[in-house]
Design a protein around this motif. Sequence first.
Motif, PDB file in Angstrom:
ATOM      1  N   LYS A 191       0.811  -1.214   0.000  1.00 60.94           N
ATOM      2  CA  LYS A 191       0.000   0.000   0.000  1.00 60.94           C
ATOM      3  C   LYS A 191       0.847   1.269   0.000  1.00 60.94           C
ATOM      4  CE  LYS A 191      -3.898  -2.147   2.449  1.00 60.94           C
ATOM      5  NZ  LYS A 191      -4.935  -1.855   1.437  1.00 60.94           N
ATOM      6  N   GLY A 192       2.162   1.106   0.152  1.00 61.12           N
ATOM      7  CA  GLY A 192       3.033   2.268   0.182  1.00 61.12           C
ATOM      8  C   GLY A 192       2.835   3.138   1.407  1.00 61.12           C
ATOM      9  N   ILE A 193       2.503   2.530   2.514  1.00 59.83           N
ATOM     10  CA  ILE A 193       2.257   3.272   3.754  1.00 59.83           C
ATOM     11  C   ILE A 193       3.580   3.707   4.369  1.00 59.83           C
ATOM     12  CG2 ILE A 193       1.316   3.119   6.102  1.00 59.83           C
ATOM     13  CD1 ILE A 193      -0.646   0.997   5.015  1.00 59.83           C
ATOM     14  N   GLU A 194       3.641   4.967   4.771  1.00 60.12           N
ATOM     15  CA  GLU A 194       4.840   5.488   5.431  1.00 60.12           C
ATOM     16  C   GLU A 194       4.732   5.224   6.926  1.00 60.12           C
ATOM     17  OE1 GLU A 194       7.569   6.788   4.159  1.00 60.12           O
ATOM     18  OE2 GLU A 194       6.847   6.549   2.096  1.00 60.12           O
ATOM     19  N   ASN A 278     -10.617   2.120  17.239  1.00 61.56           N
ATOM     20  CA  ASN A 278     -11.528   3.194  17.645  1.00 61.56           C
ATOM     21  C   ASN A 278     -10.765   4.483  17.940  1.00 61.56           C
ATOM     22  OD1 ASN A 278     -13.667   1.429  17.445  1.00 61.56           O
ATOM     23  ND2 ASN A 278     -13.803   1.024  19.635  1.00 61.56           N
ATOM     24  N   VAL A 279      -9.617   4.339  18.601  1.00 55.92           N
ATOM     25  CA  VAL A 279      -8.798   5.517  18.915  1.00 55.92           C
ATOM     26  C   VAL A 279      -8.349   6.219  17.634  1.00 55.92           C
ATOM     27  CG1 VAL A 279      -6.609   6.299  19.886  1.00 55.92           C
ATOM     28  CG2 VAL A 279      -7.993   4.629  21.134  1.00 55.92           C
ATOM     29  N   ILE A 280      -7.904   5.431  16.675  1.00 53.72           N
ATOM     30  CA  ILE A 280      -7.441   6.008  15.409  1.00 53.72           C
ATOM     31  C   ILE A 280      -8.562   6.800  14.736  1.00 53.72           C
ATOM     32  CG2 ILE A 280      -6.686   5.428  13.066  1.00 53.72           C
ATOM     33  CD1 ILE A 280      -5.135   3.060  14.357  1.00 53.72           C
ATOM     34  N   ARG A 281      -9.760   6.230  14.720  1.00 54.82           N
ATOM     35  CA  ARG A 281     -10.896   6.935  14.112  1.00 54.82           C
ATOM     36  C   ARG A 281     -11.262   8.184  14.912  1.00 54.82           C
ATOM     37  NH1 ARG A 281     -12.373   1.628  13.228  1.00 54.82           N
ATOM     38  NH2 ARG A 281     -13.661   1.580  15.118  1.00 54.82           N
ATOM     39  N   ASN A 282     -11.288   8.039  16.260  1.00 58.60           N
ATOM     40  CA  ASN A 282     -11.671   9.183  17.107  1.00 58.60           C
ATOM     41  C   ASN A 282     -10.714  10.358  16.967  1.00 58.60           C
ATOM     42  OD1 ASN A 282     -13.768   7.615  18.045  1.00 58.60           O
ATOM     43  ND2 ASN A 282     -12.795   7.104  19.991  1.00 58.60           N
ATOM     44  N   LEU A 283      -9.428  10.058  16.780  1.00 54.43           N
ATOM     45  CA  LEU A 283      -8.422  11.109  16.630  1.00 54.43           C
ATOM     46  C   LEU A 283      -8.290  11.580  15.185  1.00 54.43           C
ATOM     47  CD1 LEU A 283      -5.572   9.749  18.971  1.00 54.43           C
ATOM     48  CD2 LEU A 283      -7.244  11.558  19.465  1.00 54.43           C
ATOM     49  N   GLY A 287      -6.043   6.453   7.786  1.00 58.30           N
ATOM     50  CA  GLY A 287      -5.214   6.660   6.609  1.00 58.30           C
ATOM     51  C   GLY A 287      -3.823   7.161   6.935  1.00 58.30           C
ATOM     52  N   LYS A 288      -3.593   7.492   8.228  1.00 60.84           N
ATOM     53  CA  LYS A 288      -2.282   7.973   8.672  1.00 60.84           C
ATOM     54  C   LYS A 288      -1.651   7.044   9.700  1.00 60.84           C
ATOM     55  CE  LYS A 288      -3.712  12.799   8.038  1.00 60.84           C
ATOM     56  NZ  LYS A 288      -3.934  14.092   8.737  1.00 60.84           N
ATOM     57  N   VAL A 289      -2.491   6.457  10.548  1.00 62.60           N
ATOM     58  CA  VAL A 289      -2.044   5.526  11.577  1.00 62.60           C
ATOM     59  C   VAL A 289      -2.821   4.229  11.407  1.00 62.60           C
ATOM     60  CG1 VAL A 289      -1.789   5.108  14.057  1.00 62.60           C
ATOM     61  CG2 VAL A 289      -1.495   7.420  13.144  1.00 62.60           C
ATOM     62  N   PHE A 290      -2.153   3.102  11.655  1.00 61.53           N
ATOM     63  CA  PHE A 290      -2.768   1.799  11.413  1.00 61.53           C
ATOM     64  C   PHE A 290      -2.514   0.883  12.607  1.00 61.53           C
ATOM     65  CE2 PHE A 290      -1.640   3.868   7.517  1.00 61.53           C
ATOM     66  CZ  PHE A 290      -2.744   3.692   6.693  1.00 61.53           C
ATOM     67  N   THR A 291      -3.225  -0.236  12.622  1.00 62.74           N
ATOM     68  CA  THR A 291      -3.055  -1.185  13.708  1.00 62.74           C
ATOM     69  C   THR A 291      -3.152  -2.610  13.178  1.00 62.74           C
ATOM     70  OG1 THR A 291      -3.806  -1.797  15.930  1.00 62.74           O
ATOM     71  CG2 THR A 291      -5.514  -1.212  14.337  1.00 62.74           C
TER      72      THR A 291
END
Length: 372
Positions: A191-194, A278-283, A287-291
Amino acid sequence: MTVFRSHALAMAGVALAVTALSVGTPVAAEKAVPDAAKAHPMPWGEFKLAPRIVKKLAAGEKANIIVGIEGTGIPIQGAEMRIGTKKGCEAANKALSADCRIVGPVNPDTAKQLSELETLLNSGQVDCLALQPPLPNQFTGIINKYADAGIPVFTLNIDAPKAKRFAFYALNEIQAGKINGEATARLVKAKGIEVGEIAMGSGAPDQPWAQARMEGFVAGYKSVFPEAKFFNDSKSGIPTGKNFTTQEVLNSVTPFLTAHPEVKLFFHTDQGVEGVGNVIRNLKLSGKVFTAGFNVSGAILDAIDEGTTLVTIDQGFDNQAQAPVEQCAAYLAKGETPADPLQYLRPIVITKAGGEAELNVAAGRERLKAAR
């Protein structure tokens, strides 16, 4: 909970739950019991099958195979182990006539679980036992009592290697973590994720199973990205809540990710991965942070569909219960034991699209539906 405990607790209540599973047509009466079942050399000494069990088997009576688990009401785990017990019993009845039951408290309660095992032993209700101890080696005493009474014991999910158990069925936690790490890294690359730094957390960061998963994840991820930078190591996992609840994860991971914007990937050792999503979505970091993590829920699968969660591993609790039930039958009918007492099962990897040795989200939902 490899080796581990990886679950959220079910609703309050500690009443014992018993599910009986009688499957198949009884085999013919007056069946010869093989010498290898009557007496069998083990690393810890010679095992001798209880005379009452030999008599039952010779008469063609049903063998009582018991699966004792930590909590019959634990979400997903309890239901999947019930499914696995049923499948194992169907297979067992091809070798001998058997009744199979799941026993244990609804929610984890070590004292109640131990008391029930004592009662079953003293009343002669068990001819073979598949047992999930609460913690590694915690039930060594009761396992030895069963073995000394001539009852074969196999452990599942959590091991008691110091006890007189015949074999252990579960994930290899390091291998499972490595598989997760490899799958996650492949998706990051595709996916080319940084990814700046990678953090790791757990509901039980001090437990061997959690540390093994983190150790494996690091190794797997670095097999694709050798220079990957980790915020912490397997011995310093971020504690996200000892009760394994989503709210605990929200309370702990929200301030962590806020304070550490350099962390772009958060690996969680258990179903706390749901809370991380949920934290990633809430913040508003989608598309920037993944788990990535372990276990399955509707919310975890939704997060995979959305792209927030890259990988989760279904531990295959059904497989962990099925295998020792079948092995109980193999021993009682043929005197067979595994050549290697550590019988590791392959984890079930779930990604959005699936692929070789992976399930897609739709297949993951089907497994989840069956476990409800």
